[in-house]
Design an enzyme around this catalytic site. Structure first.
Site, mmCIF file in Angstrom:
data_model
loop_
_atom_site.group_PDB
_atom_site.id
_atom_site.type_symbol
_atom_site.label_atom_id
_atom_site.label_comp_id
_atom_site.label_asym_id
_atom_site.label_seq_id
_atom_site.Cartn_x
_atom_site.Cartn_y
_atom_site.Cartn_z
ATOM 1 N N LYS A 116 0.824 -1.213 0.000
ATOM 2 C CA LYS A 116 0.000 0.000 0.000
ATOM 3 C C LYS A 116 0.854 1.258 0.000
ATOM 4 O O LYS A 116 0.464 2.282 -0.560
ATOM 5 C CB LYS A 116 -0.952 -0.014 1.199
ATOM 6 C CG LYS A 116 -2.064 -1.043 1.071
ATOM 7 C CD LYS A 116 -3.126 -0.858 2.135
ATOM 8 C CE LYS A 116 -4.292 -1.819 1.900
ATOM 9 N NZ LYS A 116 -5.371 -1.618 2.895
ATOM 10 N N LYS A 198 -6.938 -11.518 -7.913
ATOM 11 C CA LYS A 198 -8.268 -11.569 -7.307
ATOM 12 C C LYS A 198 -9.094 -10.351 -7.720
ATOM 13 O O LYS A 198 -8.591 -9.230 -7.782
ATOM 14 C CB LYS A 198 -8.138 -11.630 -5.790
ATOM 15 C CG LYS A 198 -9.443 -11.898 -5.059
ATOM 16 C CD LYS A 198 -9.234 -12.124 -3.575
ATOM 17 C CE LYS A 198 -8.864 -10.859 -2.850
ATOM 18 N NZ LYS A 198 -8.894 -11.021 -1.374
ATOM 19 N N LYS A 201 -12.762 -4.882 -5.163
ATOM 20 C CA LYS A 201 -13.818 -3.875 -5.141
ATOM 21 C C LYS A 201 -13.271 -2.463 -5.344
ATOM 22 O O LYS A 201 -14.045 -1.520 -5.533
ATOM 23 C CB LYS A 201 -14.601 -3.950 -3.827
ATOM 24 C CG LYS A 201 -13.845 -3.605 -2.574
ATOM 25 C CD LYS A 201 -14.728 -3.828 -1.346
ATOM 26 C CE LYS A 201 -13.993 -3.536 -0.042
ATOM 27 N NZ LYS A 201 -13.650 -2.130 0.111
#
Length: 334
Positions: A116, A198, A201
């Site tokens: 991140k 994956k 969202k």
């Protein structure tokens, strides 16, 4: 009736981005039957979400949207505790305590912080660094025995276990040491354009994910454009045919059809008919969810009531744990 307390399951999702078919098939759908055997706590982790800058209006709307989708997907508020993390002050209070029982070296090894930080180079804040400690507080507050986790959260759960054991070794059995609850094999839904990653969202590419509130036309269009390969063979091979394997997983998970049956039905017929079948199954799967969502989302008073009730039930459990922690540390009772 037995008076033995039921084991507790806890999980949460950040109210950011948009919930995907992968969130439903890989997580929420698996949560629904757990309430028969566990006391289930499911939260919207808005405190975690602000480690990345959020638009306040969008964050608030997403929290209501996700709550309505939780219920529309089958999470009955009468059988599950549904709440917003920031409505339970014990989360932040325990996180500070646990920061004092977490080693810098442990946080330095967290791979998600490194990932991140690389993605948000202009906002590498202390909250992002100590995110795993807040997650540990989330779990330990409720004495959760089982935590549904994906591969990306296993490292954080291991840290939670280490913190709990360290605290217990010093002060006695204050915390339940949680165990991972691994989702069923095959529930991992990958991106339509990047089938080796994956489905997310928060994906930047609109066409890479199927969102729970996508219209039927959008679902058909996205699946028609989904990556496959140059052949026409329908078979499950993650390494050689990841795109086809992902579509087979989606079709099987939404329709209940086995992989063998899918191969018999569509192999050699070209990918067009196969993709249309996947689209039809997804649309049929999401139709009742979307109908229930639209009914719920138009009733803010009901949703606010669910959150008030959830916060009260969650706080009762969390505050009891926080009191045990404060007593162990020698804090003066309130």
């Amino acid at each position: 009736m037995s008076d033995t307390p039921r084991p507790i399951v806890l999980s949460g999702i950040q109210p950011s981005g948009r919930l995907t078919l992968g969130n439903y098939l890989g997580a929420i759908k698996n949560w629904v039957p757990l309430s028969a055997s566990y006391d289930c706590y499911y939260m919207l982790v808005d405190l975690h979400a602000i480690t990345v800058r959020q638009d306040p209006a969008v964050l608030r709307e997403r929290a209501f949207e996700f709550l309505a989708l939780y219920i529309a997907c089958g999470l009955d508020p009468a059988r599950n505790v549904l709440f917003v993390q920031s409505h339970v002050p014990a989360h932040a209070r325990l996180a500070w305590v646990l920061n004092c029982y977490t080693q810098m070296g442990e946080l330095n090894r967290m791979t998600q912080f490194k990932d991140k930080s690389a993605k948000h180079v202009d906002n590498i804040n202390a909250g992002l660094y100590s995110y795993p400690v807040l997650m540990a507080a989330d779990i330990l507050l409720y004495q959760a025995k089982a935590v549904p986790v994906g591969d990306d959260q296993k490292q954080h759960l291991e840290l939670t276990r280490d913190i709990a054991q360290r605290f217990n070794n010093l002060y006695g059995p204050v915390f339940t040491v949680p165990e991972p609850m691994i989702p069923p094999v095959g529930a991992r839904i990958m991106g339509l354009q990047e089938p080796t990653k994956k489905m997310s969202k928060s994906d930047d590419a609109e066409t890479n994910a199927l969102y729970l509130l996508d219209s039927p036309d959008v679902i058909v269009r996205k699946l028609k454009r989904a990556v496959t390969d140059t052949g026409n063979e329908v078979r499950y091979d993650i390494n050689e045919k990841p795109g086809v394997a992902n579509l087979m997983s989606i079709l099987s998970a939404t329709s209940g059809e086995s992989f063998d049956s899918i191969v018999d039905r569509y192999n050699g017929q070209g990918y067009g008919k196969f993709k249309q079948a996947v689209a039809d199954a997804v649309v049929a799967c999401l139709e009742p969810v979307q109908a229930k969502y639209n009914e719920l989302r138009s009733n803010d008073d009901y949703l606010r009531g669910v959150l008030r009730d959830g916060a009260a039930r969650a706080s009762a459990k969390a505050d009891a744990t926080l009191k045990r922690v404060h007593d162990a540390l020698g804090f003066i009772p309130e």
